[in-house]
Enzyme design. Structure first.
Site, mmCIF file in Angstrom:
data_model
loop_
_atom_site.group_PDB
_atom_site.id
_atom_site.type_symbol
_atom_site.label_atom_id
_atom_site.label_comp_id
_atom_site.label_asym_id
_atom_site.label_seq_id
_atom_site.Cartn_x
_atom_site.Cartn_y
_atom_site.Cartn_z
ATOM 1 N N GLY A 68 -6.196 -0.901 10.777
ATOM 2 C CA GLY A 68 -6.806 -2.409 10.211
ATOM 3 C C GLY A 68 -7.010 -2.636 8.488
ATOM 4 O O GLY A 68 -6.452 -4.020 8.159
ATOM 5 N N ASP A 100 4.197 -8.783 10.688
ATOM 6 C CA ASP A 100 5.349 -9.243 9.885
ATOM 7 C C ASP A 100 4.802 -9.471 8.247
ATOM 8 O O ASP A 100 4.913 -9.528 7.549
ATOM 9 C CB ASP A 100 6.026 -10.525 9.857
ATOM 10 C CG ASP A 100 5.740 -11.306 10.862
ATOM 11 O OD1 ASP A 100 4.029 -11.060 11.281
ATOM 12 O OD2 ASP A 100 5.620 -12.777 10.771
ATOM 13 N N LEU A 132 3.666 -16.527 10.802
ATOM 14 C CA LEU A 132 2.476 -17.150 10.454
ATOM 15 C C LEU A 132 1.564 -15.666 10.085
ATOM 16 O O LEU A 132 0.991 -14.194 11.119
ATOM 17 C CB LEU A 132 1.604 -18.257 11.715
ATOM 18 C CG LEU A 132 2.384 -18.707 12.134
ATOM 19 C CD1 LEU A 132 1.359 -19.267 13.005
ATOM 20 C CD2 LEU A 132 2.249 -19.815 10.907
ATOM 21 N N LYS A 192 2.716 -18.194 17.341
ATOM 22 C CA LYS A 192 1.404 -17.223 18.590
ATOM 23 C C LYS A 192 0.922 -17.706 19.159
ATOM 24 O O LYS A 192 1.548 -19.185 19.263
ATOM 25 C CB LYS A 192 0.740 -17.822 17.318
ATOM 26 C CG LYS A 192 0.021 -15.964 16.483
ATOM 27 C CD LYS A 192 -0.234 -16.183 14.626
ATOM 28 C CE LYS A 192 -0.764 -15.058 13.469
ATOM 29 N NZ LYS A 192 -2.102 -15.106 13.000
ATOM 30 N N HIS A 206 -5.735 -18.104 13.333
ATOM 31 C CA HIS A 206 -5.989 -16.139 13.110
ATOM 32 C C HIS A 206 -7.137 -16.380 13.494
ATOM 33 O O HIS A 206 -8.216 -16.504 12.609
ATOM 34 C CB HIS A 206 -5.644 -15.961 12.017
ATOM 35 C CG HIS A 206 -5.371 -14.837 11.973
ATOM 36 N ND1 HIS A 206 -4.202 -13.703 11.477
ATOM 37 C CD2 HIS A 206 -6.027 -13.256 11.370
ATOM 38 C CE1 HIS A 206 -4.532 -12.936 11.977
ATOM 39 N NE2 HIS A 206 -5.580 -12.492 11.343
ATOM 40 N N GLU A 312 2.654 7.720 -3.757
ATOM 41 C CA GLU A 312 1.075 8.019 -2.959
ATOM 42 C C GLU A 312 0.107 8.034 -2.582
ATOM 43 O O GLU A 312 0.897 8.552 -1.101
ATOM 44 C CB GLU A 312 0.786 8.491 -5.076
ATOM 45 C CG GLU A 312 1.276 9.284 -6.107
ATOM 46 C CD GLU A 312 1.608 8.915 -7.017
ATOM 47 O OE1 GLU A 312 2.542 9.620 -7.157
ATOM 48 O OE2 GLU A 312 2.054 7.345 -6.673
ATOM 49 N N PHE A 338 -3.099 10.190 -9.796
ATOM 50 C CA PHE A 338 -2.397 9.507 -8.970
ATOM 51 C C PHE A 338 -2.269 9.454 -7.822
ATOM 52 O O PHE A 338 -2.409 8.309 -7.104
ATOM 53 C CB PHE A 338 -0.825 9.371 -8.975
ATOM 54 C CG PHE A 338 0.008 10.103 -10.064
ATOM 55 C CD1 PHE A 338 -0.225 9.189 -11.348
ATOM 56 C CD2 PHE A 338 0.793 11.385 -9.886
ATOM 57 C CE1 PHE A 338 -0.102 9.109 -12.158
ATOM 58 C CE2 PHE A 338 1.280 11.400 -12.085
ATOM 59 C CZ PHE A 338 0.786 10.218 -12.505
ATOM 60 N N ASP A 370 -0.336 13.748 -23.140
ATOM 61 C CA ASP A 370 0.137 12.292 -22.580
ATOM 62 C C ASP A 370 -0.654 11.999 -22.701
ATOM 63 O O ASP A 370 -0.263 9.894 -22.005
ATOM 64 C CB ASP A 370 0.216 12.877 -21.320
ATOM 65 C CG ASP A 370 2.203 13.910 -21.283
ATOM 66 O OD1 ASP A 370 2.379 13.960 -21.627
ATOM 67 O OD2 ASP A 370 2.020 14.763 -19.932
ATOM 68 N N GLN A 374 -2.196 9.329 -18.037
ATOM 69 C CA GLN A 374 -2.445 10.733 -16.737
ATOM 70 C C GLN A 374 -4.158 11.468 -16.369
ATOM 71 O O GLN A 374 -4.038 12.587 -16.251
ATOM 72 C CB GLN A 374 -0.761 11.963 -17.829
ATOM 73 C CG GLN A 374 -0.386 11.055 -18.086
ATOM 74 C CD GLN A 374 0.599 10.222 -16.808
ATOM 75 O OE1 GLN A 374 0.851 11.075 -15.549
ATOM 76 N NE2 GLN A 374 1.146 9.066 -17.257
#
Length: 419
Positions: A68, A100, A132, A192, A206, A312, A338, A370, A374
């Site tokens: 969902g 889509d 759509l 649709k 929709h 990730e 990450f 770093d 990070q």
């Protein structure tokens, strides 16, 4: 699909992921048609006393994962397919329906790349290209050549079909079943509200009720229904019996008091000790294995290690799929910072009650040299906001309503129990 209606969660069954979870009503209707539960229960769709929610969750015994939040289903399907091909080595296949609109999500493209790299020829991605979106037309509308060229470029065996032509769809699925060495995609051009006057291919419908058009639409649907439909469901193949309860350390830690050891350096050997007692333990990483020390597990058990590269969101999604139906215990590792970009996948994994282990290294300011990009300063707070969904694994011999009634007897008034 090949599956057992009596055992929706059988390890040998073909898998189905409805990535476009808002299309749940057709999923419920299909399973009701198989006889799993009474068709009359469908009238309880989205009611508070029913498990037939607006998006599918594992409250239902025919649903593996919650969907969902769009763009996550294909990663999950890829994880299932990887386990089927390389771990279970079983003939079951995995089917994933993708909207889509949601194909704009980067996680979809991460999953396409992963599926192609590992030659998951037991995976079929079905793109429902209805042009759509929710608020307006999608970016590419019905330009089917764009979808075809992109999927082919990712290494898929792709087929463009009329999504309203059942024979064309059946022919495409048949071709997919005979394809070896690469994943397959069916790109279905649909509309649709097909056949509904004033609704077909129109914007702004929709998720909306039909209102005064309901009677007209129902009559159109009734004319299309054939009373002679005979579902011939083929039985599934086989899958190995696995035991996840045997997992434990093969030997206790043997560090000496005073030894200096980075926690990440201790992770790899500890994981190997778990792998020695349970072959279903698998390790996954996002191209940080020489820093997280998951490479120690790869050297010990190369056939139980999955490199997901720097993606990730797909890393977590594949882990969810790999852990489905208790086939494996996935340990996915990367820098702790990450994991924050995969927060939505982790949130949905909790709703799916997924048995995954997220292992983040370089916590806090320990990687100060770093710089702040990070540093994992938010990850603990992020994980602590995730509720533990304790939904009892009650059986559903007849219907979803009876399951909810059984749950109420357990005094479960709120499914979101916080810990």
């Amino acid at each position: 699909m090949k599956y057992s209606v009596k055992e929706p969660k059988s390890a040998a069954n073909d898998r189905f992921i409805l990535s476009k979870g808002h299309a749940a009503p057709i999923l419920y209707a299909a399973w009701a048609r198989t006889g799993l539960f009474p068709v009359s229960d469908l009238m309880n769709l989205r009611k508070l006393n029913s498990d037939l929610e607006g998006h599918p969750t594992p409250r239902l015994n025919f649903v593996d994962v919650a969907t969902g939040s769009l763009g996550q289903g294909l990663s999950i399907g890829a994880g299932m397919a990887y386990v089927g091909k390389y771990v279970d080595k079983s003939p079951y296949r995995v089917y994933c329906i993708i909207g889509d609109g949601e194909s704009a999500e980067g996680s979809i493209w991460e999953a396409l790349s992963f599926a192609s790299i590992y030659k998951l020829d037991n995976l079929v991605a079905i793109f429902d290209v209805n042009r759509l979106g929710q608020s307006e037309a999608t970016a590419f509308g019905h330009q089917m050549d764009i979808y075809l060229n992109r999927l082919n470029a990712f290494g898929f065996e792709s087929h463009v079909v009329d999504g309203h032509n059942v024979e064309a769809l059946a022919d495409a699925f048949d071709k997919c079943s005979k394809t070896k060495g690469k994943p397959q995609a069916i790109i279905a051009q649909t509309y649709k509200g097909r056949g509904f006057v004033g609704i077909e291919d129109k914007d702004n419908w929709h998720g909306k009720p039909l209102g005064d058009k309901a009677s007209e639409v129902i009559n159109v649907l009734k004319q299309k229904i054939s009373g002679n439909l005979n579902l011939a469901i083929k039985p599934p193949g086989s899958a190995p019996v696995v035991d996840l309860k045997s997992v434990k350390l093969s030997e206790p830690p043997n560090y000496k008091l005073g030894d200096l050891m980075a926690t990440r350096q201790a992770y790899g050997p500890a994981l190997v000790k778990l792998g020695k007692t349970c072959p279903q333990v698998i390790a996954m990483d996002g191209d940080t294995k020489n820093s997280t020390f998951s490479e120690v597990y790869k050297k010990a058990f190369p056939d139980r290690y999955i490199e997901c590269f720097i993606a990730e969101q797909n890393l977590v999604g594949v882990a969810v799929g790999a852990g489905c139906r208790q086939r494996t215990i996935p340990f996915c590792s990367t820098f702790a910072s990450f994991f924050t970009r995969a927060f939505d996948q982790i949130r949905m994994a909790a709703i799916s009650q997924a048995n995954i282990k997220c292992v983040g290294s370089h916590c806090g300011v320990s990687i100060g040299e770093d710089g702040p990009s990070q540093m994992a300063l938010e990850d603990i707070a992020m994980f602590r906001t995730i509720p533990k969904y304790e939904w009892p694994p009650y059986l559903r011999p007849t219907s979803s309503v009876s399951a909810r009634t059984a749950a109420s007897l357990l005094e479960r008034t709120d499914p979101h129990k916080w810990h």
